[in-house]
Motif scaffolding. Structure first.
Motif, mmCIF file in Angstrom:
data_model
loop_
_atom_site.group_PDB
_atom_site.id
_atom_site.type_symbol
_atom_site.label_atom_id
_atom_site.label_comp_id
_atom_site.label_asym_id
_atom_site.label_seq_id
_atom_site.Cartn_x
_atom_site.Cartn_y
_atom_site.Cartn_z
ATOM 1 N N VAL A 8 77.269 36.406 36.401
ATOM 2 C CA VAL A 8 78.663 35.962 37.217
ATOM 3 C C VAL A 8 79.680 36.900 36.689
ATOM 4 O O VAL A 8 80.640 36.790 37.663
ATOM 5 C CB VAL A 8 79.051 34.388 37.309
ATOM 6 C CG1 VAL A 8 77.746 33.676 37.912
ATOM 7 C CG2 VAL A 8 79.260 33.933 35.989
ATOM 8 N N THR A 9 79.532 37.397 35.566
ATOM 9 C CA THR A 9 80.551 38.171 35.077
ATOM 10 C C THR A 9 80.448 39.611 35.462
ATOM 11 O O THR A 9 81.502 40.462 35.420
ATOM 12 C CB THR A 9 80.808 38.068 33.551
ATOM 13 O OG1 THR A 9 79.363 38.675 33.119
ATOM 14 C CG2 THR A 9 81.031 36.907 33.022
ATOM 15 N N ASP A 10 79.319 40.027 35.991
ATOM 16 C CA ASP A 10 79.163 41.614 36.484
ATOM 17 C C ASP A 10 79.339 41.301 38.025
ATOM 18 O O ASP A 10 78.454 41.317 38.853
ATOM 19 C CB ASP A 10 77.558 41.845 36.134
ATOM 20 C CG ASP A 10 77.218 43.213 36.421
ATOM 21 O OD1 ASP A 10 78.304 44.142 36.705
ATOM 22 O OD2 ASP A 10 76.188 43.619 36.333
ATOM 23 N N THR A 11 80.654 41.557 38.278
ATOM 24 C CA THR A 11 80.937 41.971 39.649
ATOM 25 C C THR A 11 81.692 43.290 39.746
ATOM 26 O O THR A 11 82.273 43.770 38.897
ATOM 27 C CB THR A 11 81.912 40.808 40.275
ATOM 28 O OG1 THR A 11 83.069 40.841 39.364
ATOM 29 C CG2 THR A 11 81.077 39.533 40.163
ATOM 30 N N ILE A 16 85.423 37.058 38.037
ATOM 31 C CA ILE A 16 84.161 36.403 37.802
ATOM 32 C C ILE A 16 83.811 35.589 39.038
ATOM 33 O O ILE A 16 84.679 34.889 39.704
ATOM 34 C CB ILE A 16 84.444 35.506 36.671
ATOM 35 C CG1 ILE A 16 84.538 36.328 35.429
ATOM 36 C CG2 ILE A 16 83.284 34.421 36.474
ATOM 37 C CD1 ILE A 16 84.709 35.324 34.130
ATOM 38 N N ASP A 17 82.485 35.310 39.497
ATOM 39 C CA ASP A 17 81.915 34.495 40.563
ATOM 40 C C ASP A 17 82.077 33.217 40.079
ATOM 41 O O ASP A 17 81.064 32.664 39.647
ATOM 42 C CB ASP A 17 80.869 34.899 41.039
ATOM 43 C CG ASP A 17 80.084 34.486 42.309
ATOM 44 O OD1 ASP A 17 80.889 33.505 42.625
ATOM 45 O OD2 ASP A 17 79.159 34.843 42.647
ATOM 46 N N THR A 18 83.208 32.541 40.541
ATOM 47 C CA THR A 18 83.229 30.842 39.960
ATOM 48 C C THR A 18 82.368 30.115 40.792
ATOM 49 O O THR A 18 81.974 29.001 40.251
ATOM 50 C CB THR A 18 84.709 30.573 40.145
ATOM 51 O OG1 THR A 18 85.172 30.877 41.550
ATOM 52 C CG2 THR A 18 85.736 31.571 39.352
ATOM 53 N N THR A 19 81.718 30.422 42.117
ATOM 54 C CA THR A 19 80.928 29.463 42.661
ATOM 55 C C THR A 19 79.568 29.472 42.020
ATOM 56 O O THR A 19 78.800 28.516 42.149
ATOM 57 C CB THR A 19 80.606 30.336 44.049
ATOM 58 O OG1 THR A 19 79.868 31.522 43.979
ATOM 59 C CG2 THR A 19 81.819 30.384 44.702
ATOM 60 N N LYS A 20 78.945 30.352 40.935
ATOM 61 C CA LYS A 20 77.877 30.475 40.417
ATOM 62 C C LYS A 20 77.959 30.206 38.774
ATOM 63 O O LYS A 20 76.998 29.956 38.126
ATOM 64 C CB LYS A 20 77.038 31.571 40.512
ATOM 65 C CG LYS A 20 76.808 31.734 42.112
ATOM 66 C CD LYS A 20 76.038 33.356 42.156
ATOM 67 C CE LYS A 20 75.620 33.484 43.634
ATOM 68 N NZ LYS A 20 75.043 35.034 43.814
ATOM 69 N N CYS A 21 79.298 30.058 38.458
ATOM 70 C CA CYS A 21 79.521 29.949 36.962
ATOM 71 C C CYS A 21 79.036 28.445 36.480
ATOM 72 O O CYS A 21 79.364 27.551 37.040
ATOM 73 C CB CYS A 21 80.803 30.121 36.856
ATOM 74 S SG CYS A 21 81.485 29.745 35.025
ATOM 75 N N VAL A 59 87.236 32.016 34.151
ATOM 76 C CA VAL A 59 88.270 33.306 34.701
ATOM 77 C C VAL A 59 88.589 34.241 33.726
ATOM 78 O O VAL A 59 88.705 34.139 32.697
ATOM 79 C CB VAL A 59 89.456 32.546 35.268
ATOM 80 C CG1 VAL A 59 89.083 31.513 36.393
ATOM 81 C CG2 VAL A 59 90.236 31.723 34.264
ATOM 82 N N ARG A 60 88.784 35.343 34.372
ATOM 83 C CA ARG A 60 89.135 36.702 33.766
ATOM 84 C C ARG A 60 90.487 37.176 34.022
ATOM 85 O O ARG A 60 90.866 37.251 35.200
ATOM 86 C CB ARG A 60 88.272 37.923 33.945
ATOM 87 C CG ARG A 60 88.383 39.052 33.260
ATOM 88 C CD ARG A 60 87.637 40.228 33.483
ATOM 89 N NE ARG A 60 86.271 40.164 32.939
ATOM 90 C CZ ARG A 60 85.005 40.113 33.598
ATOM 91 N NH1 ARG A 60 85.092 39.825 34.974
ATOM 92 N NH2 ARG A 60 83.897 39.861 33.267
#
Length: 211
Positions: free
Chosen positions: A26-29, A34-39, A6-7
């Motif tokens: 997942v950090t490039d949004t 951060i897209d936690t569903t794909k982390c 998480v950021r």
């Protein structure tokens, strides 16, 4: 224990090293969340972040340590006293006729609030998944302590966080639950109220009715 990244956007300095080391992207949004569903929880982004803005947190927190009723009751009384001290200091700061006295009272108010927060954490209100923490939020929502109470934030917490110790039962009567297709946030609104995602502001076709 599975973890995800998480950021903290307040700490992020946009150095963007996380973008180059994340194996799944997942950090490039667009919104920097951060897209936690794909982390996958590898921690590469956290290790590379020069500002310490990224942390790994458990997907499911363990149940918090139980405390006796006597301990919790004593700490709640202490926290209530600190809250009264904060209000008295704020009132004194507003009525002070000298700038120095006003600044001193504001500092005392801030100190009282920090002390109250520490006391509440020690009383067992650290983890939002605990039944007593959710019950406290529900009580505050039912009887707001003041006009400035963030009712929308309290409602969001109750709709998004699941209790992990059986100490709280979500009240969903007369409320509808939605999931945002843009940021995947789940939230509840009263029947008849227009649903708007509390995280990204999405509405209409971007929201999925869950029940």
């Amino acid at each position: 224990m599975k973890k995800i990244a998480v950021r903290n956007l307040r700490l992020c300095t946009k150095d963007c090293l996380c973008l180059y080391v994340c194996p799944t992207g997942v950090t490039d949004t667009e919104d920097s969340v951060i897209d936690t569903t794909k982390c996958i929880g590898c921690g590469a982004c956290s290790d590379a972040c020069p500002s310490g803005a990224i942390s790994l947190v458990p997907v499911e927190y363990p149940r918090q340590q139980e405390k006796s009723h006597a301990v919790v009751a004593a700490m709640e009384r202490a926290a209530e006293n600190k809250a009264k001290e904060e209000k008295a200091a704020i009132d004194a700061a507003a009525s002070a006729d000298k700038p120095g006295l006003s600044r001193l009272m504001k500092a005392i108010a801030r100190s009282s609030r920090l002390s109250a927060e520490d006391i509440m954490r020690e009383a067992g209100y650290m983890l939002p998944q605990s039944g007593n923490a959710l019950s406290l939020v529900q009580d505050l929502l039912d009887s707001p302590p003041g006009d400035g109470f963030p009712s929308d934030a309290a409602s969001y917490i109750l709709s998004a966080v699941d209790c992990n110790d059986g100490g709280y039962e979500r009240r969903s009567s007369g409320r509808l639950r939605y999931r945002c297709s843009l940021c995947l946030t789940e939230f509840e609104v009263d029947e008849g109220e227009e649903p708007v995602c509390p995280m990204c502001g999405a509405r209409g076709d971007d929201l999925e009715l869950l029940g």
